[in-house]
Design an enzyme around this catalytic site. Structure first.
Site, PDB file in Angstrom:
ATOM      1  N   TYR A  63      44.891  48.447  36.926  1.00 40.61           N
ATOM      2  CA  TYR A  63      43.930  49.328  36.251  1.00 40.61           C
ATOM      3  C   TYR A  63      44.620  50.116  35.142  1.00 40.61           C
ATOM      4  O   TYR A  63      44.070  50.290  34.061  1.00 40.61           O
ATOM      5  CB  TYR A  63      43.288  50.288  37.262  1.00 40.61           C
ATOM      6  CG  TYR A  63      42.448  49.576  38.289  1.00 40.61           C
ATOM      7  CD1 TYR A  63      41.151  49.171  37.996  1.00 40.61           C
ATOM      8  CD2 TYR A  63      42.950  49.294  39.551  1.00 40.61           C
ATOM      9  CE1 TYR A  63      40.371  48.511  38.939  1.00 40.61           C
ATOM     10  CE2 TYR A  63      42.182  48.627  40.499  1.00 40.61           C
ATOM     11  CZ  TYR A  63      40.897  48.237  40.184  1.00 40.61           C
ATOM     12  OH  TYR A  63      40.146  47.576  41.107  1.00 40.61           O
ATOM     13  N   ASN A  96      30.842  45.804  37.049  1.00 41.50           N
ATOM     14  CA  ASN A  96      30.696  44.573  36.273  1.00 41.50           C
ATOM     15  C   ASN A  96      29.538  43.742  36.838  1.00 41.50           C
ATOM     16  O   ASN A  96      29.581  43.340  37.992  1.00 41.50           O
ATOM     17  CB  ASN A  96      32.006  43.776  36.344  1.00 41.50           C
ATOM     18  CG  ASN A  96      31.877  42.366  35.803  1.00 41.50           C
ATOM     19  OD1 ASN A  96      31.042  42.081  34.948  1.00 41.50           O
ATOM     20  ND2 ASN A  96      32.697  41.475  36.315  1.00 41.50           N
ATOM     21  N   CYS A 104      36.556  40.491  36.851  1.00 43.47           N
ATOM     22  CA  CYS A 104      36.972  41.775  37.407  1.00 43.47           C
ATOM     23  C   CYS A 104      37.865  41.612  38.635  1.00 43.47           C
ATOM     24  O   CYS A 104      38.610  42.529  38.983  1.00 43.47           O
ATOM     25  CB  CYS A 104      35.757  42.641  37.716  1.00 43.47           C
ATOM     26  SG  CYS A 104      34.580  41.883  38.846  1.00 43.47           S
ATOM     27  N   HIS A 105      37.817  40.443  39.264  1.00 45.99           N
ATOM     28  CA  HIS A 105      38.655  40.199  40.446  1.00 45.99           C
ATOM     29  C   HIS A 105      40.140  40.139  40.091  1.00 45.99           C
ATOM     30  O   HIS A 105      40.983  40.249  40.976  1.00 45.99           O
ATOM     31  CB  HIS A 105      38.230  38.904  41.156  1.00 45.99           C
ATOM     32  CG  HIS A 105      38.329  37.686  40.300  1.00 45.99           C
ATOM     33  ND1 HIS A 105      37.354  37.325  39.389  1.00 45.99           N
ATOM     34  CD2 HIS A 105      39.309  36.747  40.206  1.00 45.99           C
ATOM     35  CE1 HIS A 105      37.725  36.210  38.777  1.00 45.99           C
ATOM     36  NE2 HIS A 105      38.896  35.842  39.251  1.00 45.99           N
ATOM     37  N   GLU A 110      42.733  30.713  41.891  1.00 47.40           N
ATOM     38  CA  GLU A 110      43.315  30.670  40.548  1.00 47.40           C
ATOM     39  C   GLU A 110      44.824  30.447  40.591  1.00 47.40           C
ATOM     40  O   GLU A 110      45.375  29.782  39.711  1.00 47.40           O
ATOM     41  CB  GLU A 110      42.982  31.947  39.787  1.00 47.40           C
ATOM     42  CG  GLU A 110      41.507  32.038  39.452  1.00 47.40           C
ATOM     43  CD  GLU A 110      41.161  33.227  38.573  1.00 47.40           C
ATOM     44  OE1 GLU A 110      42.073  33.921  38.084  1.00 47.40           O
ATOM     45  OE2 GLU A 110      39.948  33.446  38.360  1.00 47.40           O
TER      46      GLU A 110
END
Length: 164
Positions: A98, A121, A129-130, A156
């Site tokens: 963040y 979001n 946002c993850h 990912e």
């Protein structure tokens, strides 16, 4: 006017929304900020944009898509828009804190505000946002559930299309 459909994902059913020209929402069913389907919304499982968005989400979960190519129009404040645009620049398979995100948007003391915008979001996964984590590398909140955030990041990282 809001068009919508429901799509299946390996992490549960999702609500996909459009204004007819842009994707405006993608929420897991248990997302704490998922809007209720409006009485004036039109369910259209064959709307071209919704079909394309669903196909891209499917390719993402299969490990064959690392960047979405969809017109999006999330509804939010100017600050939220700034944060959501910055989220789209976080590369697939990476994370950012963040604080790093706050510095990148030119507001280095706004990490809490960035976190609040991140949590609101409305276009999950497509606006990633993850990929935002705590400064110490810990996983922090996710409106769709922490188990989903963990699974998305694992998907990912491995790049194989396997969730577990």
């Amino acid at each position: 006017m809001t068009f919508h459909t429901f799509i299946e994902s390996p992490l549960g059913q999702m609500l996909l929304m459009s204004d007819g020209e842009h994707v405006t929402g993608l929420h897991f069913q248990s997302d704490k900020y998922m809007p209720p389907v409006g009485v004036d919304w039109i369910r259209d499982d064959r709307h071209a944009l919704l079909v394309e968005a669903a196909a891209q989400v499917g390719r993402y979960f299969a490990g064959g898509l690392t960047r979405f190519d969809l017109p999006i129009a999330p509804s939010g404040t100017a600050f939220q828009q700034l944060v959501w645009n910055a989220l789209c620049a976080i590369p697939h398979g990476t994370t950012e804190s963040y604080g790093q995100l706050a510095r990148r948007i030119g507001q280095p003391t706004a990490s809490r505000a960035v976190g609040a915008a991140n949590s609101r979001n409305p276009i999950s996964i497509i606006v990633p946002c993850h990929r935002v984590i705590g400064a110490d590398g810990s996983l922090t909140g996710y409106a769709g559930g922490m188990h989903r955030k963990q699974a998305l990041l694992a998907l990912e990282r491995c790049g194989t299309g396997q969730l577990f």
